[in-house]
Scaffold this active site. Structure first.
Site, PDB file in Angstrom:
ATOM      1  N   LYS A  89      76.526 -47.584  88.303  1.00 27.90           N
ATOM      2  CA  LYS A  89      75.531 -48.186  87.415  1.00 27.90           C
ATOM      3  C   LYS A  89      75.656 -49.709  87.356  1.00 27.90           C
ATOM      4  O   LYS A  89      75.019 -50.345  86.522  1.00 27.90           O
ATOM      5  CB  LYS A  89      75.658 -47.608  85.995  1.00 27.90           C
ATOM      6  CG  LYS A  89      75.767 -46.091  85.929  1.00 27.90           C
ATOM      7  CD  LYS A  89      74.404 -45.433  85.858  1.00 27.90           C
ATOM      8  CE  LYS A  89      74.453 -43.944  86.089  1.00 27.90           C
ATOM      9  NZ  LYS A  89      74.643 -43.150  84.907  1.00 27.90           N
TER      10      LYS A  89
ATOM     11  N   ASN B 202      71.320 -33.870  71.181  1.00 28.49           N
ATOM     12  CA  ASN B 202      72.779 -33.744  71.160  1.00 28.49           C
ATOM     13  C   ASN B 202      73.302 -34.231  69.812  1.00 28.49           C
ATOM     14  O   ASN B 202      72.534 -34.627  68.952  1.00 28.49           O
ATOM     15  CB  ASN B 202      73.420 -34.507  72.329  1.00 28.49           C
ATOM     16  CG  ASN B 202      73.052 -35.971  72.305  1.00 28.49           C
ATOM     17  OD1 ASN B 202      73.184 -36.639  71.292  1.00 28.49           O
ATOM     18  ND2 ASN B 202      72.570 -36.474  73.434  1.00 28.49           N
TER      19      ASN B 202
ATOM     20  N   ILE C 185      68.589 -44.337  82.240  1.00 36.68           N
ATOM     21  CA  ILE C 185      68.295 -45.710  81.787  1.00 36.68           C
ATOM     22  C   ILE C 185      69.202 -46.734  82.480  1.00 36.68           C
ATOM     23  O   ILE C 185      68.737 -47.746  83.000  1.00 36.68           O
ATOM     24  CB  ILE C 185      68.406 -45.822  80.245  1.00 36.68           C
ATOM     25  CG1 ILE C 185      67.443 -44.813  79.582  1.00 36.68           C
ATOM     26  CG2 ILE C 185      68.082 -47.243  79.777  1.00 36.68           C
ATOM     27  CD1 ILE C 185      67.482 -44.798  78.063  1.00 36.68           C
TER      28      ILE C 185
END
Ligand SMILES: Cc1cc2nc3c(=O)[nH]c(=O)nc-3n(C[C@H](O)[C@H](O)[C@H](O)COP(=O)(O)O)c2cc1C
Length: 399
Positions: free
Chosen positions: A337, A207, A303
């Site tokens: 998260k 990206n 992650i």
């Protein structure tokens, strides 16, 4: 950052080195950051650069002779915040170490009580001379900071350690010496840049992330006294000086390195833009264009999700690059998260987000179970980094 050295008065000492012409770039950076620069030259320095050019670039009268303006050595020493000698000759270093004060520069140095930074430049033979090394060791032991010299090609045509370090590094040393070490004791772990998912030996998915935001966070955290570990995907920009620097390529490698460093980290800034999906199969040759019709993709590891499963984790900040500033989506990510803070930026806007030198973000965090949002204006990524780190510090103190 135009206000980084606002209200700071920097004394700059220039000595008789062939590298003296490089001082103009250092003066420019100091002035752009808002500092007032007061130049003092040795008589020998005037063989290499003209006092007029130094005076014009500093915007202040250049002083060379002790009797030009009697008591200037005391006045300058009293009013300035930092003394930078760039370039510093072997002669100057040895004289300063012995406390010799036989010209305006050495006399002012002896009278100066603030932080002193010395950037030496000389032939490697002179640098290696036992006398020079002894003087450097002694000056370091009394708190004088040295930056460089570097290894490389020297003006005399030889190779070796003796080159003046780049202006940007000298500038960073000055800024760091004048910055409050409010993050001392923290270990800041930063991820930056994109990752790659290889299709064959030369082709990959990635990206547009440049790594600039993560690098700015690492640089500012280091400046503020933290121990910094930076884990970066491929980036074309030069990484800042940190304690540990790891280069990775894939999302899997980034996850592995994060997990290796996370135990000792107290603050985790996940500013990288790891790719979410990658080719299912990696060909270990170059694929011929006629031999492929489609590419199957698989999800990469998440992650932040992996980190959220850990029992003990640092104060964790996620970054969300969104098309539009959708704070509701960011808040969902915050919960999913298990973050302590999320920084949202709009990738569709001009001058913000990926590749840009500037950013405009919304900092979202929770206090007493309630979400708070703070919008910044359009600022440099270093300024944004500074705001984020100040907010982190504030929230950690309240925890
Ligand atoms: C062409 C030329 C280049 C020099 N470059 C350096 C240098 O890079 N570093 C250094 O320590 N001395 C260098 N010197 C020697 C210094 O100029 C000399 O030691 C002088 O006395 C330094 O005086 P100052 O420390 O008062 O400026 C050079 C001399 C000449 C002639």
């Amino acid at each position: 950052m135009k206000d980084l050295l606002k209200n700071k008065k920097i004394l700059i000492g220039i000595t008789g080195s062939i590298a003296a012409y490089k001082v103009f770039e250092i003066i420019k950076l100091l002035k752009e950051a808002g500092a007032e620069v007061f130049p003092v030259m040795t008589e020998k320095a005037t063989y290499f650069v003209t006092p007029l050019s130094i005076e014009i670039s500093c915007g202040n009268r250049v002083l060379i002779d002790m009797f030009q303006e009697p008591l200037s050595h005391i006045e300058l020493a009293k009013k300035c915040d930092l003394f930078l000698i760039a370039p510093a000759t072997a002669n100057l270093i040895n004289k300063y170490a012995c406390g010799i004060a036989d010209d305006l520069l050495t006399t002012t140095l002896l009278a100066f009580r603030g932080p002193v930074i010395i950037a030496p430049a000389m032939n490697w033979r002179m640098y290696q001379a036992a006398q020079v090394q002894k003087s450097i060791d002694y000056l370091k032991s009394i708190g004088v900071e040295f930056i460089g010299p570097e290894q490389g090609s020297l003006a005399c045509g030889e190779e070796g350690t003796g080159r003046l370090v780049r202006a940007e590094k000298i500038f960073e040393a000055v800024v760091s010496a004048l910055t409050e070490k409010d993050l001392k004791g923290q270990h800041v772990l930063v991820t930056a840049g994109p990752t790659r998912g290889y299709l064959d030996v030369i082709r990959f998915i990635t990206n547009r992330s440049s790594g600039k935001m993560g690098y700015a966070l690492a640089k500012v955290a280091k400046r503020r006294g933290a121990k910094v570990t930076l884990i970066s995907g491929p980036s074309n920009i030069e990484p800042p000086e940190v304690d540990k620097f790891f280069k990775v390529e894939t999302t899997e490698e980034m996850l592995e390195k994060v997990m290796e460093s996370i135990n000792s980290a107290t603050i985790l800034l996940m500013a990288a833009a790891p790719i979410d999906f990658e080719p299912e199969k990696i060909f270990n040759t170059k694929i011929e264009k006629n031999s492929i019709n489609s590419i199957s993709l698989r999800l990469c590891p998440d992650i932040l999700k992996e980190i959220s499963k850990l029992k003990k984790k640092p104060f964790t900040i996620g970054f969300s690059a969104e098309a539009g500033l959708n704070t509701e989506r960011a808040k969902i990510k915050f919960k999913e998260k298990a973050l302590d803070m999320i920084v949202l930026n709009d990738i569709m806007k001009k001058n913000t987000g990926m590749e840009s030198d500037t950013n405009e973000v919304i900092i979202i965090y929770k206090k007493r179970n309630k979400f708070f949002e703070e919008n910044t204006s359009l600022l440099s990524k270093e300024e944004i980094a500074s705001l984020i780190l100040s907010k982190v510090k504030e929230l950690m103190l309240e925890k």
